[in-house]
Structures are given as C-alpha cells and as structure tokens.
Scaffold this motif. Structure first.
Motif, PDB file in Angstrom:
ATOM      1  N   VAL A 121      -2.879  97.155 -94.621  1.00  0.00           N
ATOM      2  CA  VAL A 121      -2.122  97.688 -95.746  1.00  0.00           C
ATOM      3  C   VAL A 121      -0.667  97.876 -95.354  1.00  0.00           C
ATOM      4  CG1 VAL A 121      -4.134  98.839 -96.765  1.00  0.00           C
ATOM      5  CG2 VAL A 121      -2.700 100.081 -95.131  1.00  0.00           C
ATOM      6  N   GLY A 122       0.232  97.660 -96.323  1.00  0.00           N
ATOM      7  CA  GLY A 122       1.650  97.896 -96.114  1.00  0.00           C
ATOM      8  C   GLY A 122       2.422  96.648 -95.721  1.00  0.00           C
ATOM      9  N   VAL A 123       3.713  96.645 -96.135  1.00  0.00           N
ATOM     10  CA  VAL A 123       4.593  95.519 -95.822  1.00  0.00           C
ATOM     11  C   VAL A 123       4.782  95.380 -94.323  1.00  0.00           C
ATOM     12  CG1 VAL A 123       6.956  94.646 -96.068  1.00  0.00           C
ATOM     13  CG2 VAL A 123       5.777  95.605 -98.041  1.00  0.00           C
ATOM     14  N   GLY A 124       4.878  96.514 -93.627  1.00  0.00           N
ATOM     15  CA  GLY A 124       5.071  96.459 -92.178  1.00  0.00           C
ATOM     16  C   GLY A 124       3.930  95.749 -91.486  1.00  0.00           C
ATOM     17  N   ALA A 125       2.697  96.118 -91.868  1.00  0.00           N
ATOM     18  CA  ALA A 125       1.535  95.470 -91.265  1.00  0.00           C
ATOM     19  C   ALA A 125       1.509  93.977 -91.589  1.00  0.00           C
ATOM     20  CB  ALA A 125       0.254  96.139 -91.748  1.00  0.00           C
ATOM     21  N   LEU A 126       1.853  93.651 -92.829  1.00  0.00           N
ATOM     22  CA  LEU A 126       1.877  92.242 -93.226  1.00  0.00           C
ATOM     23  C   LEU A 126       2.920  91.476 -92.429  1.00  0.00           C
ATOM     24  CD1 LEU A 126       1.046  89.889 -95.065  1.00  0.00           C
ATOM     25  CD2 LEU A 126       2.744  90.691 -96.719  1.00  0.00           C
ATOM     26  N   ARG A 127       4.112  92.074 -92.267  1.00  0.00           N
ATOM     27  CA  ARG A 127       5.165  91.384 -91.510  1.00  0.00           C
ATOM     28  C   ARG A 127       4.730  91.143 -90.079  1.00  0.00           C
ATOM     29  NH1 ARG A 127      10.829  90.633 -91.802  1.00  0.00           N
ATOM     30  NH2 ARG A 127      11.752  90.454 -89.728  1.00  0.00           N
ATOM     31  N   GLU A 128       4.096  92.145 -89.461  1.00  0.00           N
ATOM     32  CA  GLU A 128       3.615  91.965 -88.086  1.00  0.00           C
ATOM     33  C   GLU A 128       2.573  90.853 -88.021  1.00  0.00           C
ATOM     34  OE1 GLU A 128       2.159  95.578 -86.515  1.00  0.00           O
ATOM     35  OE2 GLU A 128       4.106  96.601 -86.549  1.00  0.00           O
ATOM     36  N   ARG A 129       1.696  90.826 -89.040  1.00  0.00           N
ATOM     37  CA  ARG A 129       0.668  89.777 -89.047  1.00  0.00           C
ATOM     38  C   ARG A 129       1.304  88.396 -89.205  1.00  0.00           C
ATOM     39  NH1 ARG A 129      -2.906  86.911 -87.084  1.00  0.00           N
ATOM     40  NH2 ARG A 129      -4.608  86.164 -88.388  1.00  0.00           N
ATOM     41  N   LEU A 130       2.336  88.309 -90.040  1.00  0.00           N
ATOM     42  CA  LEU A 130       3.015  87.026 -90.205  1.00  0.00           C
ATOM     43  C   LEU A 130       3.679  86.585 -88.912  1.00  0.00           C
ATOM     44  CD1 LEU A 130       4.629  87.455 -93.748  1.00  0.00           C
ATOM     45  CD2 LEU A 130       2.492  86.300 -93.129  1.00  0.00           C
ATOM     46  N   GLN A 131       4.274  87.547 -88.214  1.00  0.00           N
ATOM     47  CA  GLN A 131       4.881  87.209 -86.927  1.00  0.00           C
ATOM     48  C   GLN A 131       3.824  86.752 -85.927  1.00  0.00           C
ATOM     49  OE1 GLN A 131       6.981  90.952 -86.330  1.00  0.00           O
ATOM     50  NE2 GLN A 131       8.944  89.937 -86.679  1.00  0.00           N
ATOM     51  N   ASP A 132       2.681  87.457 -85.954  1.00  0.00           N
ATOM     52  CA  ASP A 132       1.604  87.050 -85.048  1.00  0.00           C
ATOM     53  C   ASP A 132       1.099  85.651 -85.396  1.00  0.00           C
ATOM     54  OD1 ASP A 132       1.827  89.473 -83.804  1.00  0.00           O
ATOM     55  OD2 ASP A 132       0.130  90.397 -84.853  1.00  0.00           O
ATOM     56  N   LEU A 133       0.891  85.427 -86.707  1.00  0.00           N
ATOM     57  CA  LEU A 133       0.451  84.098 -87.132  1.00  0.00           C
ATOM     58  C   LEU A 133       1.458  83.034 -86.724  1.00  0.00           C
ATOM     59  CD1 LEU A 133      -1.037  84.475 -90.733  1.00  0.00           C
ATOM     60  CD2 LEU A 133      -2.178  83.575 -88.707  1.00  0.00           C
TER      61      LEU A 133
END
Length: 753
Positions: free
Chosen positions: A323-335
């Motif tokens: 949940v959250g934009v921060g978590a999504l951004r981290e996941r995108l960076q990880d991806l």
C-alpha cells in the motif's frame, strides 16, 4: 467536446525484463545506476526500435487516476488539462548527477527525415528546479507542439494529431534515484469528427501495443478501486499479450471513493492475492486524482492524507509493502533492477546477433554505387568474377563454383559433346549418296559391288540418344520460349533429314551423260564439282543445326552465370539488356562464318594437297583391278600352304582394258569423288571446330564469352554505368536503413560493454 474525453492514458516505466513473484531484495536496488543509465542511453538512441528494451507500461483510462500516479511517482508537476500531454510519448528520466537541473529535449521518431530529425534535436530547454518547470510547463508544451507539428488551438498550422516523436524530461540531482517513466497516449475506440481519425486510432494503438506485447515489458494496469475490475478493458488488453499474467502488475487507485463494505472487501482480496491473482500482485495507492482540486505543492501533505487513509479499516489489515505510493515506487525500483540484471546479458547477445545479420544483409547488397567510380568498381568486380567462371568452364574446372552444379552450365563438356556428335553424324550421314565399296576379299561372291559402309562404322547408343533428344521439335519450341532473341539466328524448327540414299551409280551416270563435252577418254572437271555439290547438300543444314545447339548452350551459360553472380534481378536485367545486341551480333558472326566454310567447301573447285587424297584414290583404283580379277583367278595345286591363287597375264590386260570410255569415266568420277569427299569432310569438320566454334564462340577475342569483361566496363559512359550499376531507390533506402541499423547496434554494444 474536447479530444481528451475520447482518450485513455497510457504510461510507461522502464525496467529490463519480466519479473517473477515479488521477493524483496536483500538490500537496496539490485543493479548499479550506471547500468540503468546505459539502458536509458539505448532508448534515447532509438535502439528500442531494433532491440526490445525492458519497459514498464502503465495503462489506464482518464478516470483511473493514472496521471496523478505518474506525478506522484516521478515528481514532475504535469499541468491540469491533460490534453497537452496526450499527443506523444513523454519519457521522464531520473539521473543522479552533482548538478540539480531539468533538461527537456525531443527524441525524433525513427521514421523522421534527416531534416526533421535535425530540427527536433535542436530543441533544448534547461531549468533549474521543479518550481521553474511548473511555471513554464504549459509554455514548453506549446513550443514542443510546434516542433512536432501537432495541431492545437495555439498551433492551428500543425499537420498531425499524434506523433511518434518522444518528449524527454531528464531530472538530475545528487539525491535522485534512477527511474525512467514513459507516458504514451492511451488507446481509444471511438473517433471524434474533426479531431481524430481512424489513422490516429491505429497509430496510438500501435504505439501502446508496441510496448506491452514484448516479453521485456511489465504491464502496470492502473484501475480505479471504486469500479469492478472484472469489467475493465485494461485487464483484458493485458491478458491478450500476457495470458499467463507473469508480467502484469495491478495498481488500484482512489480507495477513498470506495464506500460499500463488499467493495472494500473485494479490493482487499485483490491486494492480498485471494482473487484475480497476478504474478506481480496488486498495489493500493492514494494520490491526487484527475478530479482533485488540490493544487498544493506540498507533497508531504498528500502523503500524510494517504497514510491516514491506510490506517483505517479495512486498509490497515493489508501488507504494508503493498500500500502507498512509496511502497509502489520502491517496488518499481526493485523491478527495474531485477529486470535490468536479467536482460543485460541477453541484450548484448541479441545486439551481436542482429549486428551480424545486418552486416550480412549489407554485404548482400554489394558495395555502395552512388558515384561513377563506385559503380565502375562494383561492375568491374562482377565482370572479373564472370571471367573467372568462364575460364573455369572452358578448363572443365567445375569444382570452383556452385553454378556448375547445373549440368547445363558445364560449358566445354556440352560443346565437345555436340561437336563429337556433329563429326560422327557428318561421317555417317553427311553425304547424299552412299559410295560403292569394292569387294577385294577371298569371298566367292561374284557381285560387282556393295554399298560402302565405311562411313557408318562406330555407331554408338549415346549418339542415337543425343539425336533422339535433339530432334524433338519441342526442344526448339522451349528454346524459343526461353530465348526468343535467338530465333532469328538459329532459325531451326526441326532436325534436317539425315537419311543417305543407298546407290549413287545411276546418279553419277546421269550426271556424266548430262555434262559430257569433247573429251578424249576423260571427263570435264565441272562434272566432279557438280557431283561434289550434290553429295554435300546436307552440310549446310547439318552445320547450322549443330552450331545453333552450341549457341544455345553458350547463351544459357552466359545468362545463368550472370543471374547467379548479380546481387539482384534489376542488375541482371540491366546487364543483359546492355550486352544483348553485341551478344547476338557475335552469335551471328559465328553462324555466318560456319556458312562461309560450307560455301567455300561446296562452291570452290575441288582441290587438295593432302597426300591422303592420292593414297585413297590409288587404293580405290587398285581395289577395282583386284575386284575385276577376283572371278578369273584359279587355285594353284602345286602350293599347299598357304593357299595361292594364280591369274594369267592376259587376264590382267583384259581386266584393265576391256571397258568402255563411259565405264572408265564413271568409275574415275566415283573414286575421285569418294577420295576427295573424305579429305574435304575431315577438313571441313576441323575448320568448323577451329574457326566457327573455338575462335568465334569460345576463345577468340570477339567471343561472346569475352564480351562482359573489365575492359568492357571501363569503356562504358556515365549514363550507361548508372543505368546498369546505379542503385534503385529501394536499394538505396535499404542500404541507408542497414547503415543506420549497424551504426546503432555498434553503439549499443559500446554502451553495453
């Protein structure tokens, strides 16, 4: 009604391979910023047109909150009124750099002309902060529309509604984490009269599907949480290109608009992976929506609202990493890191493979042929290769080139076979009447004479097979269809009649009686000349027949070799067209010389200095005496072994003298004609080979085989050179395309090194 009402938005975030089920990295991003920067450099140089680059594509309609999501993830303050941003792709790149700045440029589409590319690349805007970008963004987009020729209210002179050019926004700073986002126009199904066309619809769809269909693309499906996801076309589109759901990540927006408990439960089931599971799962975010009126510059305030919302039930029960934009951004960076690490070696391998293929295609086009010198060198190389094959063909060196795999191209073998058949056929059937053979053996047969079959010895099955094959009218019918240009030269529709008449005694007697003059026990030389002409009536047709067959063989060889060594059909046809008149003239010269040899042998007074003539004549006369005495001999009983026959002297005298002048004349005509015919025929066949075939058709300076040579190329004028070797428009375009592709792939390998 504005254009934006008919458009859905599509956004792209760029990693480098499909991911698997999410596993948090042990520590930070898996790849280095330098490697990620190299992927961005490849995209900037349009390498993604050749090599599919790792990409994250976000698809969603106008009401999905995708635009606000893009702003939250990238920090770029897109202007309200998204119409300005839906006409072309926008690439947003974050790059770590000591200097804080925002650089805006345009990446031309691969299809652009060189002039268009130069104009587009000339646009550059440098800003010092996000605030400055916010203040000038609308003006910048207006300028970009002019450069891209996008038609808007402010740019009514524009020619296009959508463009394949890319607007690049590069955000640099010492604290920036590498992330690349590409925002592309969304797919729309309905056109608007006066605003969009079917061509626009297909163009946009091609742009979007060009990203999501590739295996290195992660599909970010942006869905409003207050809508039943099962009805969303976005998921159907993603499923079309990713049927197993291995590279689709769902993002649910606007959770604050979800009111009903059952709807909230459905959202939680998606995020928790209990319903409509995706390999990469679902994320839930709250950001400024497309309909929000909050224009605050304070991102922390928006994030606090999001945090407060997710502390409420039932959102608080969801995994915090979902949940959250921060978590999504981290996941995108990880991806991004995972995909880049996985794809990086593959990209190098594919680049090398495609570079090899492009170079092979370029080699197949041959060297460039724009200038007169380039055309001359190119054509001279082909001519030199042609002459090497000609030399090999004349030497029967058939292992030098694959063209000789075709038996019809084994030139000297074919020609020698035809000449041998011609020689045998002339020996067996070249004369109109058979000659009388005088019997001189010990047989008790008292017959005066038999047909001389000495000219019919050594019959072979191979010759009969050759005659059967060549005498078929269909042979020359096919030749006429394949080589109509030869019809007036070979001028043969069927094989001439080669039968030999069995007895020439009546013919000689008749000719003698019709040509008698005032001679004392002799005959007029005119009789012998006339007899020889009659006896050689078939020499002309037979010679033309076999010379024609040789011409057909040489013509087949020349065109087959030319077609093999020419890079394309246009070049072959051009060379063929230019040399054809000279080729035909040389064939005509050979045929005319063969006819000349026939004329010389048949029309000149019979004469020879060949001693075989005298030998043959003396033998024939001696055989006649022996034949006359054969019936008068008797066995000598005094000799027992070997058997001995005796002839009385008076009988010899009687055998020689007891004949009329007419009998003597006829016998002399026969024996002289027979002796001279043998010498003349052998001389004639040799001359046909030496002059008409070898000199005029094979190895002489004016042979058709020597026509297409380096010397011939050097003698061409500029117009002729260009007509033959000049590149067609399609070849020039293909060469230009391959040159650019090779340069791009070489640059890609340099970047990926």
């Amino acid at each position: 009604m504005t254009l934006s009402r008919f458009l859905s938005k599509t956004t792209t975030i760029t990693p480098v391979t499909m991911g698997s089920e999410y596993k948090p990295p042990a520590s930070g991003i898996l790849t280095s910023p330098d490697r990620l920067r190299k992927i961005d450099q490849l995209r900037e140089k349009n390498i993604d047109v050749i090599l599919p680059l790792p990409t994250l594509v976000a698809v969603g309609d106008q009401s999905s909150g995708k635009s606000s999501l893009l702003e939250s993830v990238t920090g770029i303050p897109f202007p309200r009124g998204q119409e300005l941003c839906t006409r072309y792709a926008t690439q947003i790149t974050h790059r770590r750099d000591p200097d804080v700045q925002i650089i805006i440029t345009i990446i031309p589409a691969p299809q652009s002309t060189e002039t268009e590319k130069a104009s587009l690349r000339s646009y550059r805007k440098e800003l010092s902060s996000t605030n400055e970008l916010r203040d000038q963004f609308v003006k910048i987009l207006d300028e970009v529309n002019v450069y891209m020729k996008i038609k808007t209210d402010k740019n009514p002179e524009g020619e296009k509604t959508f463009s394949r050019d890319i607007l690049k926004i590069e955000k640099c700073g010492p604290t920036e984490d590498y992330l690349t986002v590409i925002d592309v126009p969304g797919i729309f199904r309905l056109t608007s009269k006066g605003q969009t066309t079917e061509g626009d619809r297909h163009l946009v769809r091609d742009m979007v599907t060009g990203f999501i269909k590739d295996k290195r693309t992660i599909i970010l499906a942006v869905l409003p949480a207050n809508v039943d996801v099962m009805t969303q076309e976005i998921l159907a589109l993603a499923e079309q290109y990713d049927p197993d759901g291995e590279r689709t990540l769902g993002v649910l927006t606007k959770p604050d608009l979800v009111i009903e408990r059952s709807a909230k439960e459905a959202v939680c089931n998606l995020v928790a992976g209990r319903k409509k599971a995706l390999n990469l799962g679902y994320y839930l975010v709250k950001n400024r929506g497309g309909d929000d009126d909050d224009d605050s510059d304070d991102d922390s305030g928006l994030r606090q609202k999001e945090k407060d919302l997710f502390q409420q039930n039932p959102w608080c029960n969801l995994p915090q990493e979902r949940v959250g934009v921060g978590a999504l951004r981290e996941r995108l960076q990880d991806l991004l890191g995972e995909i880049t690490d996985k794809a990086y070696p593959e990209l190098r391998s594919e680049a090398r493979k495609k570079l090899t293929e492009a170079r092979d295609q370029q080699d197949a086009l041959g060297p460039p042929r724009q200038t007169e010198r380039e055309q001359q060198q190119y054509l001279a190389q082909i001519a030199a290769k042609f002459q090497r094959i000609v030399r090999a063909a004349l030497e029967a060196n058939y292992s030098t080139h694959s063209v000789f795999d075709e038996h019809s191209v084994r030139l000297i073998t074919k020609v020698v076979g035809i000449i041998d058949t011609f020689n045998n056929r002339m020996r067996r059937k070249g004369h109109t009447y058979s000659f009388v053979k005088v019997e001189t053996g010990d047989s008790d047969d008292d017959s005066a004479s038999k047909v001389d079959d000495s000219e019919q010895e050594d019959d072979s099955d191979s010759e009969d097979e050759y005659e059967a094959a060549q005498s078929n009218d269909a042979h020359y019918t096919i030749v006429g269809e394949l080589f109509p240009e030869l019809e007036s030269i070979i001028n043969i529709v069927e094989q001439p009649e080669f039968a030999v008449k069995d007895d020439n005694r009546d013919w000689i007697r008749s000719m003698y009686l019709k040509s008698r003059g005032i001679e004392l026990g002799t005959f007029s030389p005119i009789v012998l000349a006339s007899a020889f002409r009659d006896q050689t009536t078939k020499w002309g047709p037979m010679t033309e027949y076999y010379i024609s067959d040789i011409i057909i063989g040489i013509h087949t060889f020349i065109l087959s070799v030319l077609k093999t060594i020419c890079a394309d059909g246009k070049l072959f046809e051009a060379i063929k067209s230019i040399i054809m008149d000279d080729l035909l003239a040389r064939y005509v010269n050979s045929m005319n010389y063969a006819k000349f040899l026939v004329q010389v042998e048949r029309e000149k007074k019979p004469y020879t200095v060949n001693h075989y003539f005298s030998s043959n004549l003396q033998k024939s006369r001696g055989d006649r005496v022996s034949e006359a005495l054969k019936g008068k001999r008797h066995y000598d009983n005094r000799c027992h072994s070997p058997a001995t026959y005796l002839v009385k002297f008076d009988q010899i005298k009687s055998a020689i003298t007891n004949k009329s002048n007419q009998d003597h004349a006829q016998e002399d005509i026969h024996d002289i004609l027979k002796s001279y015919y043998k010498v003349s025929r052998k001389r004639f066949v040799d001359n046909i080979w030496l002059y008409a075939v070898d000199h005029h058709l094979l190895s002489g300076p004016n042979s058709p085989l020597t026509l297409f040579s380096e010397q011939w190329v050097l003698g061409l004028d500029e117009d002729s050179l260009n007509a033959i070797a000049g590149e067609s428009r399609s070849t020039r375009d293909k060469r230009k395309e391959l040159t650019k592709k090779i340069a791009d792939l070489e640059e890609a390998l340099r970047i990926l090194k």
